[in-house]
Design a protein around this motif. Structure first.
Motif, PDB file in Angstrom:
ATOM      1  N   THR A  35      49.901 -42.492  17.226  1.00 11.48           N
ATOM      2  CA  THR A  35      48.771 -42.831  16.371  1.00 11.48           C
ATOM      3  C   THR A  35      47.843 -43.730  17.163  1.00 11.48           C
ATOM      4  O   THR A  35      48.267 -44.741  17.715  1.00 11.48           O
ATOM      5  CB  THR A  35      49.260 -43.565  15.107  1.00 11.48           C
ATOM      6  N   ARG A  36      46.586 -43.330  17.239  1.00  7.10           N
ATOM      7  CA  ARG A  36      45.599 -44.145  17.939  1.00  7.10           C
ATOM      8  C   ARG A  36      44.919 -45.050  16.933  1.00  7.10           C
ATOM      9  O   ARG A  36      44.617 -44.654  15.820  1.00  7.10           O
ATOM     10  CB  ARG A  36      44.589 -43.247  18.634  1.00  7.10           C
ATOM     11  N   VAL A  37      44.675 -46.298  17.338  1.00  6.61           N
ATOM     12  CA  VAL A  37      44.111 -47.302  16.432  1.00  6.61           C
ATOM     13  C   VAL A  37      42.928 -47.986  17.119  1.00  6.61           C
ATOM     14  O   VAL A  37      43.010 -48.348  18.290  1.00  6.61           O
ATOM     15  CB  VAL A  37      45.163 -48.375  16.064  1.00  6.61           C
ATOM     16  N   TYR A  42      32.787 -56.033  10.439  1.00  8.09           N
ATOM     17  CA  TYR A  42      31.373 -56.081  10.084  1.00  8.09           C
ATOM     18  C   TYR A  42      31.118 -57.212   9.112  1.00  8.09           C
ATOM     19  O   TYR A  42      31.948 -57.561   8.302  1.00  8.09           O
ATOM     20  CB  TYR A  42      30.884 -54.753   9.505  1.00  8.09           C
ATOM     21  N   ASP A  43      29.981 -57.831   9.278  1.00  6.41           N
ATOM     22  CA  ASP A  43      29.436 -58.754   8.292  1.00  6.41           C
ATOM     23  C   ASP A  43      28.038 -58.222   8.013  1.00  6.41           C
ATOM     24  O   ASP A  43      27.868 -57.376   7.176  1.00  6.41           O
ATOM     25  CB  ASP A  43      29.501 -60.216   8.734  1.00  6.41           C
ATOM     26  N   HIS A  44      27.071 -58.624   8.753  1.00  8.17           N
ATOM     27  CA  HIS A  44      25.758 -57.992   8.638  1.00  8.17           C
ATOM     28  C   HIS A  44      25.534 -57.016   9.794  1.00  8.17           C
ATOM     29  O   HIS A  44      24.574 -56.268   9.794  1.00  8.17           O
ATOM     30  CB  HIS A  44      24.636 -59.032   8.554  1.00  8.17           C
ATOM     31  N   VAL A  45      26.458 -57.017  10.765  1.00  6.64           N
ATOM     32  CA  VAL A  45      26.422 -56.118  11.912  1.00  6.64           C
ATOM     33  C   VAL A  45      27.842 -55.629  12.186  1.00  6.64           C
ATOM     34  O   VAL A  45      28.785 -56.413  12.140  1.00  6.64           O
ATOM     35  CB  VAL A  45      25.887 -56.867  13.169  1.00  6.64           C
ATOM     36  N   ALA A  46      27.989 -54.334  12.462  1.00  7.85           N
ATOM     37  CA  ALA A  46      29.306 -53.802  12.822  1.00  7.85           C
ATOM     38  C   ALA A  46      29.591 -54.125  14.286  1.00  7.85           C
ATOM     39  O   ALA A  46      28.700 -54.068  15.131  1.00  7.85           O
ATOM     40  CB  ALA A  46      29.339 -52.300  12.604  1.00  7.85           C
ATOM     41  N   ARG A  47      30.864 -54.485  14.572  1.00  6.09           N
ATOM     42  CA  ARG A  47      31.269 -54.806  15.941  1.00  6.09           C
ATOM     43  C   ARG A  47      32.595 -54.118  16.239  1.00  6.09           C
ATOM     44  O   ARG A  47      33.535 -54.186  15.445  1.00  6.09           O
ATOM     45  CB  ARG A  47      31.470 -56.300  16.110  1.00  6.09           C
ATOM     46  N   ILE A  48      32.648 -53.481  17.401  1.00  2.00           N
ATOM     47  CA  ILE A  48      33.907 -52.889  17.852  1.00  2.00           C
ATOM     48  C   ILE A  48      34.733 -54.012  18.467  1.00  2.00           C
ATOM     49  O   ILE A  48      34.343 -54.601  19.466  1.00  2.00           O
ATOM     50  CB  ILE A  48      33.663 -51.764  18.869  1.00  2.00           C
ATOM     51  N   VAL A  49      35.865 -54.313  17.857  1.00  2.00           N
ATOM     52  CA  VAL A  49      36.756 -55.369  18.343  1.00  2.00           C
ATOM     53  C   VAL A  49      37.741 -54.793  19.350  1.00  2.00           C
ATOM     54  O   VAL A  49      38.062 -55.422  20.347  1.00  2.00           O
ATOM     55  CB  VAL A  49      37.503 -56.028  17.162  1.00  2.00           C
ATOM     56  N   ALA A  50      38.223 -53.573  19.084  1.00  5.69           N
ATOM     57  CA  ALA A  50      39.157 -52.906  19.988  1.00  5.69           C
ATOM     58  C   ALA A  50      38.943 -51.405  19.892  1.00  5.69           C
ATOM     59  O   ALA A  50      38.890 -50.849  18.793  1.00  5.69           O
ATOM     60  CB  ALA A  50      40.591 -53.263  19.630  1.00  5.69           C
ATOM     61  N   ASN A  51      38.810 -50.763  21.043  1.00  3.74           N
ATOM     62  CA  ASN A  51      38.676 -49.310  21.109  1.00  3.74           C
ATOM     63  C   ASN A  51      40.043 -48.650  21.005  1.00  3.74           C
ATOM     64  O   ASN A  51      41.077 -49.305  21.098  1.00  3.74           O
ATOM     65  CB  ASN A  51      38.035 -48.898  22.438  1.00  3.74           C
ATOM     66  N   PHE A  52      40.050 -47.327  20.863  1.00  4.12           N
ATOM     67  CA  PHE A  52      41.305 -46.584  20.786  1.00  4.12           C
ATOM     68  C   PHE A  52      42.199 -46.826  22.004  1.00  4.12           C
ATOM     69  O   PHE A  52      43.410 -46.807  21.895  1.00  4.12           O
ATOM     70  CB  PHE A  52      41.038 -45.083  20.668  1.00  4.12           C
ATOM     71  N   LEU A  61      48.066 -54.489  18.358  1.00  2.00           N
ATOM     72  CA  LEU A  61      47.318 -54.490  17.106  1.00  2.00           C
ATOM     73  C   LEU A  61      47.392 -55.854  16.426  1.00  2.00           C
ATOM     74  O   LEU A  61      46.380 -56.392  15.988  1.00  2.00           O
ATOM     75  CB  LEU A  61      47.844 -53.406  16.157  1.00  2.00           C
ATOM     76  N   SER A  62      48.575 -56.430  16.371  1.00  2.00           N
ATOM     77  CA  SER A  62      48.735 -57.754  15.755  1.00  2.00           C
ATOM     78  C   SER A  62      47.900 -58.804  16.468  1.00  2.00           C
ATOM     79  O   SER A  62      47.268 -59.642  15.830  1.00  2.00           O
ATOM     80  CB  SER A  62      50.206 -58.166  15.763  1.00  2.00           C
ATOM     81  N   THR A  63      47.881 -58.752  17.787  1.00  2.00           N
ATOM     82  CA  THR A  63      47.081 -59.697  18.568  1.00  2.00           C
ATOM     83  C   THR A  63      45.603 -59.567  18.236  1.00  2.00           C
ATOM     84  O   THR A  63      44.916 -60.572  18.003  1.00  2.00           O
ATOM     85  CB  THR A  63      47.307 -59.479  20.075  1.00  2.00           C
ATOM     86  N   VAL A  64      45.119 -58.340  18.186  1.00  2.00           N
ATOM     87  CA  VAL A  64      43.710 -58.096  17.866  1.00  2.00           C
ATOM     88  C   VAL A  64      43.394 -58.598  16.460  1.00  2.00           C
ATOM     89  O   VAL A  64      42.406 -59.301  16.247  1.00  2.00           O
ATOM     90  CB  VAL A  64      43.366 -56.591  18.001  1.00  2.00           C
ATOM     91  N   LEU A  65      44.242 -58.255  15.494  1.00  2.00           N
ATOM     92  CA  LEU A  65      43.985 -58.659  14.109  1.00  2.00           C
ATOM     93  C   LEU A  65      44.020 -60.170  13.938  1.00  2.00           C
ATOM     94  O   LEU A  65      43.214 -60.737  13.191  1.00  2.00           O
ATOM     95  CB  LEU A  65      44.992 -57.998  13.163  1.00  2.00           C
ATOM     96  N   ASN A  66      44.925 -60.836  14.631  1.00  2.00           N
ATOM     97  CA  ASN A  66      45.036 -62.297  14.510  1.00  2.00           C
ATOM     98  C   ASN A  66      43.872 -63.046  15.144  1.00  2.00           C
ATOM     99  O   ASN A  66      43.636 -64.208  14.816  1.00  2.00           O
ATOM    100  CB  ASN A  66      46.359 -62.778  15.086  1.00  2.00           C
TER     101      ASN A  66
END
Length: 80
Positions: A35-37, A42-52, A61-66
Motif C-alpha cells: 500500500t502506497r501512502v 491543508y489550511d488555506h493552502v494544500a501542502r504535500i508533506v510526504a510523497n508516495f 508514516l507515524s513519523t510524518v504524522l507526528n
C-alpha cells in the motif's frame, strides 16, 4: 480542528494503516502487494508533506504524522 483532534486523527490513521503492508517495492509477479501512502495537509493552502516514495513503513508514516503541526493561520478556521 485543534491540536488534540489532530493527535487523535494521527493515532487512528496509524491504527488503520497498521493493517496494511506499506511500501513501494512490491514484486507483483511474485504475488507481493504494498500500500502506497502520501500525506497532504491543508489550511488555506494544500501542502504535500510526504510523497508516495517518502513513506515505506508504518514507522515512516507515524513519523510524518507526528511532525504535523496545527496551523496558526486565521484563514484555517480551527476549533478545539
Amino acid at each position: 480542528m485543534g491540536s488534540a483532534n489532530l493527535r487523535k486523527i494521527s493515532t487512528v490513521v496509524s491504527l488503520v494503516m497498521s493493517k496494511f503492508t506499506i511500501g513501494n517495492r512490491a514484486n507483483i509477479s511474485a504475488g507481493e502487494h504494498n500500500t502506497r501512502v502520501a500525506v497532504i495537509t491543508y489550511d488555506h493552502v494544500a501542502r504535500i508533506v510526504a510523497n508516495f516514495t517518502d513513506i515505506n513503513s508504518l514507522g515512516d508514516l507515524s513519523t510524518v504524522l507526528n511532525k504535523i503541526q496545527v496551523s496558526n493561520t486565521a484563514d484555517a478556521n480551527l476549533y478545539e
